[in-house]
Scaffold this active site. Structure first.
Site, PDB file in Angstrom:
ATOM      1  N   GLY A   1      35.181  38.729  36.534  1.00 41.62           N
ATOM      2  CA  GLY A   1      34.699  39.288  35.332  1.00 41.62           C
ATOM      3  C   GLY A   1      33.982  40.439  35.350  1.00 41.62           C
ATOM      4  O   GLY A   1      33.606  41.324  34.367  1.00 41.62           O
TER       5      GLY A   1
ATOM      6  N   GLY B   1      39.265  40.449  39.599  1.00 40.75           N
ATOM      7  CA  GLY B   1      40.564  40.583  39.485  1.00 40.75           C
ATOM      8  C   GLY B   1      40.358  42.001  39.160  1.00 40.75           C
ATOM      9  O   GLY B   1      40.746  43.182  39.630  1.00 40.75           O
ATOM     10  N   ARG B   2      40.154  42.619  37.729  1.00 37.39           N
ATOM     11  CA  ARG B   2      40.167  43.846  37.154  1.00 37.39           C
ATOM     12  C   ARG B   2      39.577  44.723  38.015  1.00 37.39           C
ATOM     13  O   ARG B   2      39.924  45.757  38.351  1.00 37.39           O
ATOM     14  CB  ARG B   2      39.575  43.756  35.559  1.00 37.39           C
ATOM     15  CG  ARG B   2      39.606  44.887  35.083  1.00 37.39           C
ATOM     16  CD  ARG B   2      38.559  44.913  33.962  1.00 37.39           C
ATOM     17  NE  ARG B   2      38.570  43.650  33.202  1.00 37.39           N
ATOM     18  CZ  ARG B   2      39.344  43.728  32.168  1.00 37.39           C
ATOM     19  NH1 ARG B   2      40.059  44.443  31.605  1.00 37.39           N
ATOM     20  NH2 ARG B   2      39.369  42.438  31.347  1.00 37.39           N
TER      21      ARG B   2
ATOM     22  N   CYS C   1      58.461  49.552  18.107  1.00 37.12           N
ATOM     23  CA  CYS C   1      58.380  49.440  16.553  1.00 37.12           C
ATOM     24  C   CYS C   1      57.280  48.395  16.070  1.00 37.12           C
ATOM     25  O   CYS C   1      57.600  47.311  15.393  1.00 37.12           O
ATOM     26  CB  CYS C   1      59.833  48.881  16.215  1.00 37.12           C
ATOM     27  SG  CYS C   1      60.920  50.006  16.717  1.00 37.12           S
ATOM     28  N   GLU C   2      56.384  48.998  16.104  1.00 41.23           N
ATOM     29  CA  GLU C   2      55.043  48.301  15.512  1.00 41.23           C
ATOM     30  C   GLU C   2      53.964  49.270  15.068  1.00 41.23           C
ATOM     31  O   GLU C   2      53.724  50.175  15.941  1.00 41.23           O
ATOM     32  CB  GLU C   2      54.145  47.503  16.562  1.00 41.23           C
ATOM     33  CG  GLU C   2      55.062  46.363  17.101  1.00 41.23           C
ATOM     34  CD  GLU C   2      54.876  44.945  16.438  1.00 41.23           C
ATOM     35  OE1 GLU C   2      53.817  44.746  15.884  1.00 41.23           O
ATOM     36  OE2 GLU C   2      55.606  44.156  16.918  1.00 41.23           O
TER      37      GLU C   2
HETATM   38  N1  LLP Z   1      38.974  33.858  37.565  1.00 44.17           N
HETATM   39  C1  LLP Z   1      39.561  33.016  36.455  1.00 44.17           C
HETATM   40  C2  LLP Z   1      39.531  31.699  36.454  1.00 44.17           C
HETATM   41  C3  LLP Z   1      40.078  33.881  35.358  1.00 44.17           C
HETATM   42  O1  LLP Z   1      40.501  33.302  34.234  1.00 44.17           O
HETATM   43  C4  LLP Z   1      40.158  35.244  35.288  1.00 44.17           C
HETATM   44  C5  LLP Z   1      40.556  36.110  34.629  1.00 44.17           C
HETATM   45  C6  LLP Z   1      39.545  35.682  36.548  1.00 44.17           C
HETATM   46  C7  LLP Z   1      39.164  35.136  37.622  1.00 44.17           C
HETATM   47  C8  LLP Z   1      39.508  37.304  36.817  1.00 44.17           C
HETATM   48  O2  LLP Z   1      38.692  37.829  35.989  1.00 44.17           O
HETATM   49  P1  LLP Z   1      38.507  39.649  36.055  1.00 44.17           P
HETATM   50  O3  LLP Z   1      37.769  39.843  37.361  1.00 44.17           O
HETATM   51  O4  LLP Z   1      39.887  40.273  36.162  1.00 44.17           O
HETATM   52  O5  LLP Z   1      37.864  39.945  34.832  1.00 44.17           O
HETATM   53  N2  LLP Z   1      44.184  40.257  29.946  1.00 44.17           N
HETATM   54  C9  LLP Z   1      42.754  40.327  29.754  1.00 44.17           C
HETATM   55  C10 LLP Z   1      41.924  40.026  30.693  1.00 44.17           C
HETATM   56  C11 LLP Z   1      42.165  38.205  30.751  1.00 44.17           C
HETATM   57  C12 LLP Z   1      41.334  37.948  31.898  1.00 44.17           C
HETATM   58  C13 LLP Z   1      41.871  36.282  32.483  1.00 44.17           C
HETATM   59  N3  LLP Z   1      41.128  35.608  33.263  1.00 44.17           N
HETATM   60  C14 LLP Z   1      42.514  42.008  29.536  1.00 44.17           C
HETATM   61  O6  LLP Z   1      43.486  42.570  29.720  1.00 44.17           O
HETATM   62  O7  LLP Z   1      41.260  42.323  29.498  1.00 44.17           O
END
Ligand code: LLP
Length: 445
Positions: free
Chosen positions: A256, A300-301, A369-370
């Site tokens: 997150g 992740g991000r 096309c949006e």
């Molecule tokens: N752990 C779980 C259980 C998750 O569902 C997620 C992300 C993460 C870890 C990693 O979160 P991060 O560190 O990346 O924030 N597609 C969206 C983001 C969706 C996140 C889904 N879950 C976007 O582009 O902002």
């Protein structure tokens, strides 16, 4: 306590971004105009130097708590080479599908440090994960508990699991990427955990519960929510210990951590987050008289986003006098759906040299096309012209992994750069691949 003034997630651009003597943008000693020429656009680029920096920062920030396990949430960006980079750094992985597991195996990475998340894992996926020796599942619901136990029993094994709970913590991010609140499709509500515990301890003998898992959302700038989340998890561990006489010794706090997409974003540093999380672990363990648990984190991000950028070529322009000037790119929502899905904002600049400065406010339109396919609304660019190369920053996360073939677009290639070197790590899709799964049935021939 550790500290470092600023960490990679707080920078807008990859390290070593500058204008070279030709006036072109250069990142990690690679001229972006040359990259665009060599590999064509649209193009995803990942800078390995920036990536290694953030990896080291995470390791360094969490080394104050030796029982930390960093598992990269590979949904942010999953390719075989990216997986290798994290595996080589001794990170584990959080996966959410058989496809992500397959990618790891294909890259020669075993599943010993892998956790499997998701609210509706199929029987096929659970079976495949077990057959390939996955470390643990984060079980999301009662149906999964039952099915997983059946599969484990049929294979005569005891499968390690965590329980995903919703901690009832709201963070301030886009509604679509909030997950910790009570009204969520993910995980067991705290009122359900006793029933789940009863089943695991008394009925599902092929499951071994070792910990609790939660994830409160994504692109979070607040820090207190992590402190609170750890508190909720450890309070639950204590409650379970008192009621069921087992002490769970693992907690997973999810991912997150936010990153800087625009100049006005102000995410916390990795050190700030790490210090607060560890402080909360220690405080609550003392408060509840618990052993210090193994701590899983799942970023992740924040691990990949700042290292990535996208290159496009400007094509047509449309000036609606007094209203808006559209500047159209050769990509858009198929390679980056985030602006149209979450109103995500990006910074961009023209990569090739320009004579003088003649900034104007334009809107960057995608080619799909949006009407909603707008990559950046109202951005100041230096005299944008057809043929210019545009660099959009911070596209390392959730762009390639969420890309589509909308309008039968070919997914762009991805290049890994490192101090003057550049290598393709994902090839551009070919036209043959666009139709490779199509079947023309006999009566239509
Ligand atoms: N752990 C779980 C259980 C998750 O569902 C997620 C992300 C993460 C870890 C990693 O979160 P991060 O560190 O990346 O924030 N597609 C969206 C983001 C969706 C996140 C889904 N879950 C976007 O582009 O902002």
């Amino acid at each position: 306590m550790n500290n470092k003034a600023k960490t990679t997630n707080q920078y807008l651009k990859p390290f070593n971004t500058k204008r070279n003597e030709k006036g072109n943008l250069e990142i990690s000693n690679c001229d972006l105009v040359e990259l665009a020429e060599k590999y064509s656009t649209p193009l995803y680029v990942m800078d390995e130097v920036t990536l290694n920096n953030i990896i080291e920062e995470y390791k360094d920030a969490f080394k104050i708590y030796e029982k930390t396990r960093i598992t990269y949430a590979s949904k942010a960006l999953m390719t075989s080479s990216i997986a290798k980079i994290f595996a080589n750094a001794s990170f584990g992985f959080d996966v959410v599908s058989i496809g992500e597991i397959y990618t790891l195996l294909n890259a020669g990475i075993d599943l010993k440090k892998v956790s499997f998340n998701g609210n509706n894992k199929s029987i096929e996926e659970m079976t495949f994960a077990i057959d390939n020796g996955i470390d643990h599942f984060s079980v999301d619901n009662f149906w999964e508990l039952e099915k997983l136990n059946e599969i484990a029993k049929s294979k005569n094994i005891i499968q390690k699991i965590h329980l995903r709970i919703t901690p009832g913590i709201e963070c301030h991010t886009h509604d679509y990427i909030k997950t910790g609140q009570n009204d969520s499709k993910f995980g067991f509500d705290l009122s359900m955990t006793d029933d789940a515990l009863d089943l695991i301890l008394n009925k599902y003998k092929n499951l071994k519960l070792t910990g609790l898992h939660a994830h409160i959302g994504s692109q979070i700038f607040e820090t207190q929510v992590y402190y609170d989340e750890v508190g909720v998890l450890l309070k639950e561990v204590k409650r379970i210990k008192d009621k069921f006489s087992i002490e769970l010794n693992e907690i997973n706090i999810g991912g997150g951590v936010g990153i800087t997409y625009t100049k006005s974003d102000n995410p916390p540093s990795i050190y700030e987050i790490a210090n607060l999380i560890i402080e909360s672990v220690k405080f609550h363990c003392t408060k509840y008289n618990l052993q210090e648990p193994v701590l899983y984190i799942e970023p992740g991000r924040s691990l990949v986003c700042s290292a990535g950028f996208s290159l496009y070529t400007i094509g047509s322009t449309k000036d609606i006098k007094g209203i808006r000037k559209y500047v159209a790119l050769d990509g858009g929502m198929a390679d980056n759906p985030r602006p149209s899905m979450y109103q995500a904002k990006y910074e961009a600049e023209i990569a090739n040299a320009k004579q003088g400065q003649n900034f104007e406010k334009v809107t960057l339109a995608g080619k799909f096309c949006e009407s909603g396919d707008i990559l950046v609304k109202d951005i100041e660019l230096n005299n944008p012209q057809s043929g210019d190369i545009l660099c959009v920053y911070d596209t390392g996360a959730y762009c390639y992994s969420m890309s589509s073939n909308y309008n039968s677009a070919q997914k762009p290639a991805m290049v890994l750069i490192n101090n003057g070197k550049s290598d393709i790590i994902v090839k551009r899709q070919t036209l043959e691949q666009i139709v490779q799964n199509d079947v023309i049935i006999d009566r239509l021939k």
